[in-house]
Design a protein around this motif. Structure first.
Motif, PDB file in Angstrom:
ATOM      1  N   HIS A  50      52.056  43.697  35.384  1.00 22.93           N
ATOM      2  CA  HIS A  50      51.538  42.469  34.775  1.00 22.93           C
ATOM      3  C   HIS A  50      50.181  42.762  34.165  1.00 22.93           C
ATOM      4  O   HIS A  50      49.528  43.745  34.494  1.00 22.93           O
ATOM      5  CB  HIS A  50      51.400  41.360  35.828  1.00 22.93           C
ATOM      6  CG  HIS A  50      52.714  40.875  36.333  1.00 22.93           C
ATOM      7  ND1 HIS A  50      53.463  39.939  35.667  1.00 22.93           N
ATOM      8  CD2 HIS A  50      53.421  41.205  37.439  1.00 22.93           C
ATOM      9  CE1 HIS A  50      54.571  39.714  36.328  1.00 22.93           C
ATOM     10  NE2 HIS A  50      54.573  40.468  37.413  1.00 22.93           N
ATOM     11  N   GLU A  51      49.747  41.879  33.313  1.00 23.35           N
ATOM     12  CA  GLU A  51      48.434  42.011  32.688  1.00 23.35           C
ATOM     13  C   GLU A  51      47.357  41.729  33.733  1.00 23.35           C
ATOM     14  O   GLU A  51      47.304  40.636  34.285  1.00 23.35           O
ATOM     15  CB  GLU A  51      48.313  41.027  31.518  1.00 23.35           C
ATOM     16  CG  GLU A  51      47.017  41.139  30.748  1.00 23.35           C
ATOM     17  CD  GLU A  51      46.873  42.465  30.023  1.00 23.35           C
ATOM     18  OE1 GLU A  51      45.725  42.929  29.898  1.00 23.35           O
ATOM     19  OE2 GLU A  51      47.889  43.038  29.587  1.00 23.35           O
ATOM     20  N   PRO A  52      46.499  42.710  34.029  1.00 24.01           N
ATOM     21  CA  PRO A  52      45.420  42.487  34.996  1.00 24.01           C
ATOM     22  C   PRO A  52      44.348  41.578  34.414  1.00 24.01           C
ATOM     23  O   PRO A  52      44.279  41.417  33.199  1.00 24.01           O
ATOM     24  CB  PRO A  52      44.850  43.883  35.230  1.00 24.01           C
ATOM     25  CG  PRO A  52      45.889  44.824  34.723  1.00 24.01           C
ATOM     26  CD  PRO A  52      46.622  44.089  33.633  1.00 24.01           C
ATOM     27  N   PHE A  88      50.095  37.932  43.054  1.00 24.02           N
ATOM     28  CA  PHE A  88      49.706  36.584  42.627  1.00 24.02           C
ATOM     29  C   PHE A  88      48.718  36.691  41.475  1.00 24.02           C
ATOM     30  O   PHE A  88      47.866  37.582  41.449  1.00 24.02           O
ATOM     31  CB  PHE A  88      49.028  35.822  43.771  1.00 24.02           C
ATOM     32  CG  PHE A  88      49.957  35.442  44.888  1.00 24.02           C
ATOM     33  CD1 PHE A  88      50.548  34.189  44.916  1.00 24.02           C
ATOM     34  CD2 PHE A  88      50.239  36.337  45.913  1.00 24.02           C
ATOM     35  CE1 PHE A  88      51.393  33.830  45.958  1.00 24.02           C
ATOM     36  CE2 PHE A  88      51.086  35.982  46.957  1.00 24.02           C
ATOM     37  CZ  PHE A  88      51.660  34.730  46.975  1.00 24.02           C
ATOM     38  N   ARG A  89      48.790  35.750  40.560  1.00 24.21           N
ATOM     39  CA  ARG A  89      47.875  35.708  39.423  1.00 24.21           C
ATOM     40  C   ARG A  89      46.442  35.470  39.865  1.00 24.21           C
ATOM     41  O   ARG A  89      45.501  36.017  39.295  1.00 24.21           O
ATOM     42  CB  ARG A  89      48.333  34.610  38.447  1.00 24.21           C
ATOM     43  CG  ARG A  89      47.452  34.366  37.265  1.00 24.21           C
ATOM     44  CD  ARG A  89      47.191  35.565  36.370  1.00 24.21           C
ATOM     45  NE  ARG A  89      48.366  36.238  35.912  1.00 24.21           N
ATOM     46  CZ  ARG A  89      48.373  37.515  35.501  1.00 24.21           C
ATOM     47  NH1 ARG A  89      47.270  38.237  35.507  1.00 24.21           N
ATOM     48  NH2 ARG A  89      49.479  38.076  35.089  1.00 24.21           N
ATOM     49  N   ILE A  95      44.183  42.032  50.959  1.00 25.71           N
ATOM     50  CA  ILE A  95      44.238  41.400  49.646  1.00 25.71           C
ATOM     51  C   ILE A  95      43.359  42.216  48.709  1.00 25.71           C
ATOM     52  O   ILE A  95      42.181  42.445  49.002  1.00 25.71           O
ATOM     53  CB  ILE A  95      43.765  39.934  49.706  1.00 25.71           C
ATOM     54  CG1 ILE A  95      44.690  39.133  50.641  1.00 25.71           C
ATOM     55  CG2 ILE A  95      43.729  39.325  48.307  1.00 25.71           C
ATOM     56  CD1 ILE A  95      44.233  37.718  50.882  1.00 25.71           C
ATOM     57  N   ALA A  96      43.960  42.657  47.603  1.00 20.08           N
ATOM     58  CA  ALA A  96      43.242  43.512  46.664  1.00 20.08           C
ATOM     59  C   ALA A  96      43.385  42.973  45.250  1.00 20.08           C
ATOM     60  O   ALA A  96      44.441  42.450  44.873  1.00 20.08           O
ATOM     61  CB  ALA A  96      43.803  44.935  46.716  1.00 20.08           C
ATOM     62  N   ARG A  97      42.331  43.111  44.481  1.00 20.88           N
ATOM     63  CA  ARG A  97      42.370  42.729  43.065  1.00 20.88           C
ATOM     64  C   ARG A  97      42.905  43.933  42.283  1.00 20.88           C
ATOM     65  O   ARG A  97      42.387  45.047  42.399  1.00 20.88           O
ATOM     66  CB  ARG A  97      40.968  42.363  42.597  1.00 20.88           C
ATOM     67  CG  ARG A  97      40.911  41.915  41.158  1.00 20.88           C
ATOM     68  CD  ARG A  97      39.489  41.531  40.799  1.00 20.88           C
ATOM     69  NE  ARG A  97      39.282  41.617  39.387  1.00 20.88           N
ATOM     70  CZ  ARG A  97      38.915  40.600  38.632  1.00 20.88           C
ATOM     71  NH1 ARG A  97      38.692  39.418  39.176  1.00 20.88           N
ATOM     72  NH2 ARG A  97      38.732  40.742  37.337  1.00 20.88           N
ATOM     73  N   VAL A  98      43.927  43.694  41.480  1.00 22.88           N
ATOM     74  CA  VAL A  98      44.523  44.748  40.666  1.00 22.88           C
ATOM     75  C   VAL A  98      43.781  44.802  39.336  1.00 22.88           C
ATOM     76  O   VAL A  98      43.731  43.821  38.603  1.00 22.88           O
ATOM     77  CB  VAL A  98      46.027  44.493  40.435  1.00 22.88           C
ATOM     78  CG1 VAL A  98      46.621  45.548  39.514  1.00 22.88           C
ATOM     79  CG2 VAL A  98      46.766  44.442  41.770  1.00 22.88           C
ATOM     80  N   GLU A  99      43.202  45.952  39.058  1.00 19.14           N
ATOM     81  CA  GLU A  99      42.428  46.154  37.836  1.00 19.14           C
ATOM     82  C   GLU A  99      43.213  46.895  36.757  1.00 19.14           C
ATOM     83  O   GLU A  99      42.851  46.854  35.586  1.00 19.14           O
ATOM     84  CB  GLU A  99      41.151  46.951  38.154  1.00 19.14           C
ATOM     85  CG  GLU A  99      40.225  46.255  39.135  1.00 19.14           C
ATOM     86  CD  GLU A  99      39.536  45.045  38.536  1.00 19.14           C
ATOM     87  OE1 GLU A  99      39.458  44.936  37.295  1.00 19.14           O
ATOM     88  OE2 GLU A  99      39.070  44.209  39.320  1.00 19.14           O
TER      89      GLU A  99
END
Length: 122
Positions: free
Chosen positions: A16-18, A74-75, A108-112
């Motif tokens: 998905h678009e980060p 999740f977005r 929980i991690a932010r996908v860059e």
């Protein structure tokens, strides 16, 4: 070496678009006899989470020895929080602590960055 072709496999969640978020749930099942409703609950929760705004999909795997890894995408953090507060999800989590799991961890991690690959069939 194991033959991965024998194990049931679902397609991985598409890139998905980060930015977006990955919720990584790693668990060890208890050694209790039988399923005790686990598969039915997992299927039900898998359907319910699809209704959460911002849910992008999930990947899951479990070893025969009881180690499981589920990654839900999740977005935004609001979707994660809505899922965390969902009544049936909360009830399953409580039941899981009492019956299904020896231990688990949640990250929980932010996908860059995100990309995918698919072999051309020809």
């Amino acid at each position: 070496m194991s033959d991965h072709r024998m194990a049931p496999v679902s397609l991985p969640v598409a890139a998905h678009e980060p930015p977006y978020y990955a919720v990584v749930f790693t668990s060890v099942r208890s050694e209790a006899e039988g399923d005790d409703g686990y598969d039915r609950a997992a299927e039900r929760l898998g359907e319910l989470v699809k209704d959460i705004p911002g849910f992008l999909g999930e990947d899951a795997a479990r070893t025969p020895g009881g180690l499981g890894v589920t990654v839900a995408y999740f977005r935004d953090l609001a979707g994660i929080e809505e899922w965390r507060r969902h009544q049936e999800h909360r009830a399953a989590k409580e039941y899981g602590r009492e019956h299904w799991y020896e231990r688990y961890s949640l990250h929980i991690a932010r996908v860059e960055h995100s990309h995918g690959f698919e072999r051309a069939r020809g």
